[in-house]
Scaffold this active site. Structure first.
Site, PDB file in Angstrom:
ATOM      1  N   ASP A 158     129.550  41.313 -42.303  1.00 28.22           N
ATOM      2  CA  ASP A 158     130.313  41.605 -43.511  1.00 28.22           C
ATOM      3  C   ASP A 158     131.527  40.686 -43.650  1.00 28.22           C
ATOM      4  O   ASP A 158     132.299  40.506 -42.696  1.00 28.22           O
ATOM      5  CB  ASP A 158     130.775  43.072 -43.465  1.00 28.22           C
ATOM      6  CG  ASP A 158     131.582  43.462 -44.679  1.00 28.22           C
ATOM      7  OD1 ASP A 158     131.028  43.462 -45.790  1.00 28.22           O
ATOM      8  OD2 ASP A 158     132.788  43.756 -44.519  1.00 28.22           O
ATOM      9  N   GLU A 205     128.006  37.212 -44.812  1.00 25.03           N
ATOM     10  CA  GLU A 205     128.498  37.384 -46.176  1.00 25.03           C
ATOM     11  C   GLU A 205     129.755  36.540 -46.292  1.00 25.03           C
ATOM     12  O   GLU A 205     130.751  36.803 -45.621  1.00 25.03           O
ATOM     13  CB  GLU A 205     128.840  38.841 -46.491  1.00 25.03           C
ATOM     14  CG  GLU A 205     129.318  39.008 -47.929  1.00 25.03           C
ATOM     15  CD  GLU A 205     130.103  40.286 -48.181  1.00 25.03           C
ATOM     16  OE1 GLU A 205     130.301  40.628 -49.363  1.00 25.03           O
ATOM     17  OE2 GLU A 205     130.532  40.938 -47.224  1.00 25.03           O
TER      18      GLU A 205
END
Length: 533
Positions: A209, A246
């Site tokens: 993330d 990401e």
């Protein structure tokens, strides 16, 4: 404690304070404020002996949130839906974060106790059972992990060492100490966590993330160190392991190999493809969609990977990104919808069926690694809202205002339902009964046909961006993407058009009738066709 066995509860007292959960607790049976419990991996019996892993190249990913994927919201219930994924013909399931969180519902990005698994979903054995079942059905599992911050509730790492920097690393919380004094062991904490999932839980890959929020100025970045460790583990296990970052940096070094001076990620999420597709099928142009209006932006991302490759970004007010020339398309994970792009809209609303039909047609014939979001394949009418269940009254009551401030400048009127209201969570659960409706079933068949065609025709999974070309109607009504000898023609307008294409046969069309004549390909309004010359 020699007498401690599987299930034994324990905690740590530091300087008279505590007890605190173990920083590497493998199980929190009573939640984030309760004691840790001894968990013995060897007690679980695996049945995936024949699983040899799955390469990301040529694959289709399916993102899901365990708590809303089924009415029950558990791994056990998700196992009962694996046959649906098999019939859809996806290759990986990407599971949103499973670390323990406050209360009983959360997206997962407020997790703490990073080595444990949310008991609400089924705990560590539940996750293992889900992975085992996926493998036995030929599907790999990617786990979403969060290493850039920990949640604000139940985070007891501070007393154990210099895990944090003391400054706000991002909008979501305090920065993790990756390069300051004592950071060697902090880095080890996160790397060992990643290895645990891949080794002990048989996970096939990790989605990392918001890596742009990792503050690391050391000569060897945490991601490069993690990449080297995961490569070594893949050699030991004899199966491929993937790391998907990401990142909103549009920096090709993210996916370049370590020996080429990159960070060694297998792939990264590509927001530019999403934004261009979304703008083309929805007509929206607010916030960060502003630069993506017009089909020329879509043509650029389909052929070059990104729109912002060093040019000006209106939303950021500066130049952004670099060229992805030489990067294979499979290293860019692209989507039409994902948890962020739906859930960060105030009402969590999804694209309508016609938009999905056109967008999926382009996504699943593109040179990228396609990713679907749960329910997208049948045009789920249920929203995916942002929800949480903080225990502390201050956090619980302020969550709505925090979200409103976070998305100032995005062009939304912030009228979202309160994240702490249980109804917000319940509304976000998929309604599998929708599949009995003819329109939903028809869209599902379209997605199945597109994936099947992608796997049958090598031109459609070819990741070489220099083999992709695109032609755009000067009036902005249609676009043609060439994939080798195949033409993917899309009419975005509401009126029928005749495209000047020499077409021999139509392999797949979203709408009938589609006809071929000496003048070219005739497409009805808002339709897509995949053709051979």
């Amino acid at each position: 404690m020699p007498e401690a066995t599987h299930g034994t509860r324990y905690g740590y007292v530091l300087d008279g304070d505590g007890p605190y959960p173990d920083p590497r607790t493998r199980r929190q049976p009573e939640g984030i404020f309760g004691p840790s419990a001894v968990y013995e991996d060897a007690r679980f019996t695996w049945a995936d002996d024949e699983w040899t892993g799955r390469d990301l190249r040529g694959s289709v990913i399916y993102e899901m949130h365990v708590g809303t994927f089924t009415p029950e919201g558990t791994f056990e219930a998700a196992i009962d839906r694996i046959e649906h994924l098999v019939e859809l013909c996806v290759d990986f399931v990407e599971v949103m974060p499973v670390a323990p969180v406050p209360g009983g519902r959360n997206w997962g990005y407020d997790g703490v106790d990073l080595y444990a698994v949310n008991e609400t979903y089924g705990g560590p054995d539940g996750l293992k059972s889900f992975v085992d079942a996926c493998h036995r059905n030929g599907i790999g599992v990617i786990l979403d992990v969060v290493y850039n911050h920990l949640g604000p509730s139940g985070n007891f790492l501070h007393p154990f060492g210099p895990y944090f920097t003391g400054f706000s690393g991002s909008y979501w919380g305090e920065a993790v100490n990756l390069d300051g004094p004592g950071s060697d062991e902090v880095r080890r904490y996160f790397i060992d966590n990643a290895l645990q999932w891949l080794r002990d839980y048989h996970i096939d890959g990790l989605r990392l993330d918001a890596v742009h929020a990792l503050h690391d100025k050391r000569a060897t970045h945490l991601l490069a160190e993690l990449s080297a460790e995961v490569d070594a583990l893949a050699c030991a296990l004899g199966r491929p392991l993937s790391l998907i970052a990401e990142s909103d940096l549009n920096d090709p070094r993210m996916v370049r190999s370590l020996d080429a001076g990159g960070l060694g990620m297998t792939a990264q999420w590509n927001d530019d493809v999403h934004h261009a597709l979304h703008t083309a099928v929805s007509g929206e142009s607010h916030g960060y969609y502003e630069d993506f209006t017009g089909l020329r932006a879509l043509a650029k991302v389909l052929t070059r990977g990104v729109l912002h490759d060093g040019g000006h970004s209106t939303f950021r007010g500066r130049r952004h990104g670099a060229s992805f020339e030489g990067v294979a398309g499979h290293r860019l994970v692209a989507c039409l919808q994902n948890h962020d792009q739906i859930g960060n809209r105030p009402m969590g609303d999804r694209l309508p069926m016609t938009a999905l039909k056109l967008g999926a047609g382009l996504l699943l014939t593109s040179p990228f690694t396609p990713m679907l979001f749960m329910g997208e394949e049948w045009g789920a009418a249920t929203p995916f809202l942002f929800f949480s269940d903080h225990v502390e009254p201050q956090l619980r009551e302020s969550e709505d205002e925090r979200r409103r401030i976070e998305f100032e400048g995005f062009g939304y009127t912030w009228d979202a339902p309160h994240p702490s209201d249980e109804k917000t969570f319940q509304k976000s659960k998929l309604d599998w009964g929708e599949l009995k409706d003819e329109d939903h079933w028809s869209l599902l068949c379209w997605y199945r046909d597109l994936i099947a065609l992608r796997k049958a025709l090598p031109e459609l999974s070819d990741p070489r961006l220099d083999r992709v070309s695109a032609e755009v109607d000067p009036d902005g009504k249609w676009l043609v993407m060439w994939r080798g000898s195949l033409a993917v023609a899309v009419n975005f307008g509401t009126e029928s058009v005749t495209l000047p294409l020499e077409v021999g046969s139509v392999l797949l069309a979203s709408d009938e009738p589609v006809s071929v004549s000496a003048e070219g390909l005739w497409l009805p309004g808002q339709a897509l066709a995949i053709c051979r010359p």
